[in-house]
Scaffold this motif. Sequence first.
Motif, short mmCIF file in Angstrom:
data_model
loop_
_atom_site.label_atom_id
_atom_site.label_comp_id
_atom_site.label_asym_id
_atom_site.label_seq_id
_atom_site.Cartn_x
_atom_site.Cartn_y
_atom_site.Cartn_z
N VAL A 243 50.82 46.71 40.79
CA VAL A 243 50.71 45.60 41.72
C VAL A 243 51.66 44.48 41.30
O VAL A 243 51.65 44.06 40.15
CB VAL A 243 49.27 45.05 41.78
CG1 VAL A 243 49.17 43.95 42.82
CG2 VAL A 243 48.30 46.16 42.09
N ILE B 152 52.20 42.12 46.88
CA ILE B 152 51.49 41.15 47.70
C ILE B 152 52.37 39.92 47.88
O ILE B 152 53.12 39.54 46.99
CB ILE B 152 50.11 40.77 47.11
CG1 ILE B 152 50.24 40.30 45.67
CG2 ILE B 152 49.17 41.96 47.17
CD1 ILE B 152 48.93 39.86 45.09
N LEU C 70 48.85 32.46 38.55
CA LEU C 70 47.40 32.53 38.45
C LEU C 70 46.89 33.92 38.79
O LEU C 70 45.96 34.42 38.18
CB LEU C 70 46.78 31.50 39.39
CG LEU C 70 46.87 30.06 38.91
CD1 LEU C 70 46.44 29.12 40.00
CD2 LEU C 70 46.01 29.87 37.69
N LYS C 71 47.52 34.54 39.77
CA LYS C 71 47.08 35.87 40.16
C LYS C 71 47.34 36.86 39.03
O LYS C 71 46.57 37.80 38.83
CB LYS C 71 47.77 36.31 41.45
CG LYS C 71 47.16 35.70 42.70
CD LYS C 71 47.55 36.47 43.93
CE LYS C 71 46.96 35.87 45.19
NZ LYS C 71 45.54 36.21 45.39
N THR D 295 47.52 36.01 35.69
CA THR D 295 46.64 35.75 34.55
C THR D 295 45.20 36.10 34.89
O THR D 295 44.42 36.43 33.99
CB THR D 295 46.73 34.29 34.10
OG1 THR D 295 46.50 33.47 35.23
CG2 THR D 295 48.08 33.98 33.52
N SER D 296 44.85 36.04 36.17
CA SER D 296 43.48 36.41 36.50
C SER D 296 43.36 37.92 36.70
O SER D 296 42.30 38.41 37.04
CB SER D 296 43.03 35.68 37.76
OG SER D 296 43.66 36.23 38.88
N GLU E 113 44.99 39.98 38.85
CA GLU E 113 45.19 40.61 40.14
C GLU E 113 46.48 41.41 40.20
O GLU E 113 46.54 42.43 40.86
CB GLU E 113 45.21 39.54 41.24
CG GLU E 113 43.88 39.37 41.92
CD GLU E 113 44.01 38.54 43.17
OE1 GLU E 113 44.79 38.92 44.05
OE2 GLU E 113 43.33 37.50 43.26
N THR E 114 47.50 40.92 39.53
CA THR E 114 48.77 41.62 39.57
C THR E 114 49.12 42.15 38.18
O THR E 114 48.59 41.68 37.17
CB THR E 114 49.91 40.70 40.07
OG1 THR E 114 49.92 39.53 39.27
CG2 THR E 114 49.69 40.32 41.52
N SER F 201 41.32 45.56 37.60
CA SER F 201 42.00 44.28 37.61
C SER F 201 41.29 43.27 36.74
O SER F 201 41.60 42.10 36.79
CB SER F 201 42.10 43.76 39.03
OG SER F 201 40.81 43.48 39.50
N PRO G 62 40.78 40.98 33.94
CA PRO G 62 41.75 40.49 32.97
C PRO G 62 41.13 40.31 31.60
O PRO G 62 39.95 40.02 31.46
CB PRO G 62 42.14 39.15 33.55
CG PRO G 62 40.91 38.70 34.25
CD PRO G 62 40.14 39.91 34.69
#
Lengths: 388, 351, 422, 649
Positions: D60, D267, D277-278, D280-281, D283-284, D316, D318
């Motif tokens: 991702v 995305i 942020l995505k 570090t959280s 999502e990617t 996902s 983290p």
Amino acid sequence: MTQIPQNVVEPPAEEPGALARGVPGRPLSPLSIAWRNLRKHRLAMVALVVLIIMYLAMLCDGFVAPYPYNAWDRQQAYHPAWNLHVVDAEGRFHLRPFVYVSHYEFDPYRNRIWREDTSRAYPLKLLVRGQTGTMLFGLLKTGVHLYGVQAPARLYLLGADWQGRDILSRIIFGGRVSLTIGIVGTAIAMIIGMIVGGISGYVGGAGDTVLQRICELIMLIPGFYTLMILYNTLPASLTSMQVYFGVVVILAFISWASLARVIRGMVLSVKSSDFVMAARAGGSSPWRVVTRHVLPSTFSYAIVAASLQIPAYILGEAGLSVIGMGVQEPAPTWGNMLQQAKSVTEMTFHPWLLWPGVAIFLTVMAFNFLGDGLRDALDPRTVGLKKE
Amino acid sequence: MIDAAAPLLTVSDLRTWFPIRRGVFSRVHAYVRAVDGVDFTVSRGKTLGLVGESGSGKTTVGRTLLRLIPKTTGQVFFDGQDVMALGSGELRRLRRRMQIVFQDPFGSLNPRMTVGSIITEPMLVHGLYDRRERKRRAAELLERVGLAPEHVNRYPHEFSGGQRQRIGIARALSVQPDFIVCDEPVSALDVSIQGQILNLLSDIQDELGLSYLFIAHNLAVVEQFADDVAVMYLGRIVETASRQDIYAHPTHPYTEALLSAVPIPDPTLERRHVRLAGEVPSPVNPPAGCAFHPRCPLTRKLAQDADVKETTTIFSDSQPVRIMARCTAERPSLRPLADNPAHCHACLMRQ
Amino acid sequence: MGAYIIRRILIALGMLIGASLLGFGVMKLTPGTYFDLLKMNPRISQEHVDQQIARYGLNQPVYVQYLRWLDNLLPFGFKPTESGSYLWVEESPAAGRPAQAPPEDEEEESPPAASEPAEAATQPTQPATLETQPATQTAQATPPAAGAATLAASAPPAGQPAMAKHKFNWPRFKWPNLGESFEHQEPVWDVITRPMLNTLLLNLVAIALTWLVALPLGIYAALNQHKLGDLVLSAISFVGMSLPGFFMALILLWLFAGMSNFLPPGGLRSATYDQMTGWHKLLDVAWHLIIPAIVLTIGGLAGLQRITRGNMLEVLRQQYVTTARAKGLPENRVIYRHALRNAINPLITIFGYELAALFSGAALLEIVLDYPGMGQLMFTAIVSKDEPLVMAGFMLGAILLLLGNLVADLLLAVADPRISYS
Amino acid sequence: MPKAITRALTVLSIVAVLVILWVILRSQTFGAGGVRPEVAGTVPAADYKPIVGTYGGRFVRATVSPPKSFNPVTSAETSTTEYTGYMYLGLTKTNPWTAEVQPELALSWTPDESGLVWTVKLRPGVVWSDGVPFTADDVLFTYDTTYNPKVSSSMRGIISGPKGERWKLEKVDDLTVRFTLFDRNAIFPLLIADSIIPKHTLEAVVKAGRFNEALGTSSSPDEMPVTGPFMFDNYDGSRVILKRNPHFYRLDAAGNRLPYLDEIVTIIVPDIDVQTLKFTSGETDILESVSGKDYPNIVRPREERTKKRPMQTAASRPTGSDFTVYRLGPSFGESFLVLNQNTGTNPKTHQPYVDPRKLAWFRDVRFRQAMSYLMDRKFMADGIYNGLSYPQYGPMSAHPDLPLAEANTVRFEYNLAKARALLAEMGLQDRNGDGWLEDANGLPVEFNLTTNVENEPRAKVAATMAQDMQKVGIHVNFRAMSFNTLITKLDYTYDWEACVMSLTGGPEPAWGADVWKSSGRLHMWFPRQPKPSTKWEVKKDKFFRLFHLWYPLQKKPSTKWEAEIDECFDKGIAELDPVKRKAIYARWQEIIAEQQPFIYTVTPENLMALRNRFGNVFPAPLGGVLHNIEEIYVKQGGSASQAAAQGQR
């Protein structure tokens, strides 16, 4: 403004009993009544005092702020807030707060590690001589500042930005834009609104229809999109002063129409009132009727509307600046200062960059309270029927 | 230079209609016929009382002839000048001579101006006198209408209703007019004050030789004040006569009905009480023929009289009523009485 | 009522044309086009940029561009031609046909831009060639009678076909469209549907939340006037009213997304969205909606709560409420049957205005929070001068405003028997 | 009194809000606990030894703008190439370490002695993703389409001669194509790295004239057979999904067909900050183009996350240290200052584009060198990029390892005194003691500096240099403007004075011909010159002559440097001998470094972050982390979450 209810039984002798209410010998104008009412509204008075302080600070910005807005010190980039000490390195307490010279180094993770040179303390002083700044919108120059510390130490009560500029000084200077934009913008919108609404309501006929359609058109267009489109049309070669006026005019362009419509409505009702008839019967020209009788009757609304609209201008400018459309660096406005704080990294590592947001919050709240008080004081019946 | 006997003000066939718009293209759909063909004259130094129920258009007449409201048709001659044909400059000059006193003492004074500036404003716009003289005159006028000269610096809200009406009169007098429209000047006031104001108006008339058009909604006020009286119903004048005539010999059934409502101070006198059926019809769609016919008391009588041949039946208050056929078909015009040419009325049944 | 609505709609159409002219005109004040962006890339040739500009007619006079745009919108459009003419199509002179001038006067008003056929020929843009080719082919291939038939009823009787240099271009039915986005190279409608739905979702959630919370709070505050709850609520209201939305958004983002990873940092769906099952998908969207919805709700809450409270207090002071109480009705019935209904009536107009602000109301917030809605889309479109997209958003916003105002007025008439539009 | 209470409460709540803000806003606000991610650099080319991976998994990533098209012929923007790069192969590709040209769809390319005729041998056994074999016909079709005037092709201008000459392509056999060029072209192997498109699906489309709209974002995957490792699957407005091409030609060492990954999900996240942020959280999986400004945030300690959120799949989830940050050396986005040297006049107003007084400074090499002395490259690196950037002095100097880079260029280090001295030599000095410079005539030295608003680091670079210019006494008016406006000024109206810009660069100087040649469109300081104009053209303008008398040039700078650059580029492109080519381009770099038409500032470091669960990651200085995407795989047994992800699939 009617002080005497209509159903009061009149003294038969028609002695001026009603007159006993006023201070003898001094006329009690509507304005002084309003002021008397406003004074009872504590919160509004507090807001007024806060605003007066803010405006005074803005007018004397070069004197109140310890540094000019563009005074940079690259060695002190991102200096954290509040470097005042009262306890020195040896643990001794000093009554007079002082500052150490500090500098940073990067750690391997590129964090700034600040070290203070405790060998010499620079005490906080009032009325110090420093870099020359301007005040009164740049009309006056001043080398003396209300408070500060001796160079090379620098005082950062609210921290520093990426160039080592003092945030507090920039907030004070930013008031030049943020505190005036509401007043100037409302004044412009009010003048246009009064003229258009006055003509439209008083003259009527085809002119009224055309003006009303124009107003509706302006109210029809989606505000924020229009703001953005209009900002993009500002020529590129403008100075920050001209951009400021451009933004004001754009904001006023969006908001004059609703004012004009309300004023038109009021003019329509005032127009058929007996005192306007009386003025016309007395031979007053239409111009005189409009300017002396009709428009002044809408003033109380206008004042309230203005005080309630000013926050909208402040927020509008800040909103535009936050997304990069507004007065540009290095001239400070609260909005473009906040733009720098917009990134999460900045907020996490340098949260003091958010202070301009607090300034906006306080100002808007003060204007809200003042507007609330004014609405109560001026005319609770005819004003504020609709919240924008 | 002008014949003193000639009337100061002549109004002929005055109409004021207000359009009503509706529909997709907001076309004019109908008119409110507030004033629908009015003729009268006001003589010099005299008072004409204009009487009618609320909604009869009498206030509109007063404002139309001062050109505060645009007329639809008709002519108004003031001292030989065609008021309706004047340009704006001439109109302003004429405004010096025609003034108005309003009904509502609270709404007719600008709350944002001091009494002094209210009174001096007409003088100012007509360029009369210099600043000091205007002030002096304002004080003088205040005194004349019974207020203290030092009140010039006060604001209207500090005064009572009667006092304000005095200020309104002072304003009207400030340009020394010849003619004043008194638009129900006392109806908003307490009864005790009414007399004082009427007396003041009357005194001023005697003193300055003014003419008044005195608008009122009942005959009682006019009785002691007017020289002539005109009675209005639904935008038209139904009867006009001198004060004595109208009170002594009312000829129009509407006048009779109005008169019957006037309290009579002398308990020995008795007046036949006429009760009017229904309400004033809408001026948008006035009844055909005589506008008064649905409410006319004469029709009741007609029910018994057999000698009137051509009759028709209408429903008034859901009661079938026989009335004269002409009343529903023909619009009556104001005709003088045979015995008194100064006394005119507009009733087909009595003509 | 019917006539009133028809009248409003007719006026609205006029207003929309005015708004579109205004929007288009203002946008054209800025120099440059979207395709200037391409010029800074050394790998893109000037020719390519010119071709793109010509393809979207950006080299034509502004009014022609406007007409092109308008033409897209009409269901019965006049087919735009590359010569800039809308009513008159230039016929390529067919062999064997006498090219004679037509008698009508209008024909002489040859469209101003029609004098550039040379340019159109040297720079044949894609749609032009596509559109004109089949037309000329049919005209040449078919016999005169059939050719006349394709020209619809305007053509003179067959036999003596008075072929004009220009022929009247009859409006024909087509599906209205909003043009093609420069940036996305897709029909604008396809580009904006998803952001539009996202914006609607966010706003409707926020409006629902606002009303669900504000009304009870307002009523509560009014019923407990001057008591502690009321005072706390009005204090909070004032603070809420004054806290700028974008500032609140920044702080929430920083607290919950930046520092703690507790809430998602923006967007509407996770990258793993399509791996999720139905229930999780819903939760995922709800999770992403929390920050923007809270900010919007708090922004609207304060004002609405105060207005509800004010209205309720006003109504409670009315005589009919006193009468109802005097009749001995239970207090609940007095409040909820008599007072509340009348207190809410004035709020209905506010509801209409909220409806009107659905599209552009939260624009700034969307930009700051990176919410994939209309505000975000319009921001990039405006900055990069993607004109068809900007116009579409602008017009949709205007239409929604008109609709919102109309709905507000009609709702008011429905709710308040004293108001009627006849 | 209740009113008093409401007031007290309001005041209290305001005070409370302020106190909370005070506490929060005082200093850095994240906790010290947790684990930091690893930081790594590039891997030497010699260590590039991919191992056999395992199939499956998704990758991702996030990108800024939505795709406009998947048409590699009509679109050359990043928003298209970031997908088509995975989908369509070219005949050649560049080595991610050395920038050398390597075989891709072509196995070899050999010029004849004239250098005009190149014979290209194609790789046998390559099939399109729908099973149709790839042949020479596809190559011919691709170039036919590119040259088709109805197709708005971005490459056509680059592979056409000035008079519209074209390459001629002949099919020798199914796997051999002969290119006949119109002139000698040293970068021909690079030029044929562009995507080859399938003839069998697109030929009809081109004939119907619908090619410009073909391969759009709403096309179906069936219409897009590809040769690359991944093929288009789905685009829903916010995500682009590419799926594994089962017919990709490359095999791994064990003979398994690559690629290993099932899907690449991209995305669309317009805001870089939210992208961070995505990532570090969790999502990617990758964070590309990390700004140095955000570096501390990315490497800051993060708590190991144990609680599972309902809406997050295990994959996902983290953890603090489950990714590595790669520092890949200098990138290509260098910012530079350029001064307008355009001597022309506006044909409409007959006014010179640039005030002749200022033009005289801008065309004086001493002035430009003084400007270069004013660049505080150290602060630009520290203040804007947290020290993660490289000072740059010439057009390629930040890349010492590039084959054509010349390290021995002249350097003008930050030195205000030298800048003042140079300006004084030109006659610009403080004559009235007010701290600001005046020219010989007593007029203040001032000009306007601009850049575009959208690029924050660039605006900061410009702001920094503006401060130093003010410090030496130049009245510089700095204003950022929108990109479109700026480009209009640079490209049409020429009414600008100084501007901070950056250009999409690369390892091959020949690509920049449009920038460096005096006739170029992007020759920003004086574009589209009929012939090089470095010599003073005094006679052109009356005003100018007047001013010229006032500012006699004591020492004429080298006057023909622009012509020499033109010569370098003309010779360089035709020179097939690498050693001679390098010498030619070294001369060009020397001229630029000395003449400073572009006054370079800093080059940010190329930073990326990637989750540790991927194997076969060999970061390269030029190719980044994903250059061998087909070989990257998800490590088995890496973590429990990984197993869960596998199970879920």
